[in-house]
Motif scaffolding. Structure first.
Motif, mmCIF file in Angstrom:
data_model
loop_
_atom_site.group_PDB
_atom_site.id
_atom_site.type_symbol
_atom_site.label_atom_id
_atom_site.label_comp_id
_atom_site.label_asym_id
_atom_site.label_seq_id
_atom_site.Cartn_x
_atom_site.Cartn_y
_atom_site.Cartn_z
ATOM 1 N N GLY A 8 0.768 -1.219 0.000
ATOM 2 C CA GLY A 8 0.000 0.000 0.000
ATOM 3 C C GLY A 8 0.807 1.280 0.000
ATOM 4 O O GLY A 8 0.259 2.364 0.114
ATOM 5 N N ASP A 11 0.898 3.135 -5.606
ATOM 6 C CA ASP A 11 -0.302 2.796 -6.359
ATOM 7 C C ASP A 11 0.013 2.162 -7.704
ATOM 8 O O ASP A 11 -0.805 1.442 -8.262
ATOM 9 C CB ASP A 11 -1.153 4.046 -6.603
ATOM 10 C CG ASP A 11 -1.713 4.598 -5.307
ATOM 11 O OD1 ASP A 11 -2.078 3.801 -4.427
ATOM 12 O OD2 ASP A 11 -1.776 5.828 -5.171
ATOM 13 N N ASN A 58 -2.260 -1.210 -8.514
ATOM 14 C CA ASN A 58 -3.086 -1.802 -7.467
ATOM 15 C C ASN A 58 -4.514 -1.960 -7.973
ATOM 16 O O ASN A 58 -4.847 -1.547 -9.077
ATOM 17 C CB ASN A 58 -3.033 -0.956 -6.191
ATOM 18 C CG ASN A 58 -3.645 0.417 -6.357
ATOM 19 O OD1 ASN A 58 -4.409 0.674 -7.271
ATOM 20 N ND2 ASN A 58 -3.291 1.309 -5.458
#
Length: 68
Positions: A8, A11, A58
């Motif tokens: 995380g 992106d 992602n």
């Protein structure tokens, strides 16, 4: 790059040159897909069949990148 994406902290990521070897990109589809992302080469071909460039995103950005 893959670690930052699946944890995380990023992106998306791009590796455009120099081309990576098959052994470098082979684990990426499994790792990224399991984390909810997508990985292809820059022309949207499977990273394992393409030119060994890498585009990894992602799950949130996936549709934006693949709609163009």
């Amino acid at each position: 790059m893959v670690v930052a994406l699946v944890t995380g902290r990023a992106d998306a990521g791009v590796i455009a040159a120099p081309p990576m070897g098959y052994e470098d990109v082979a684990p990426m589809p499994v790792i990224v897909t399991e984390a909810g992302g997508r990985v292809t080469d820059l022309s949207r071909v499977s990273v394992l069949e393409g030119d060994m460039s890498v585009l990894v995103t992602n799950g949130r950005l996936r549709e934006g990148f693949w709609s163009w």
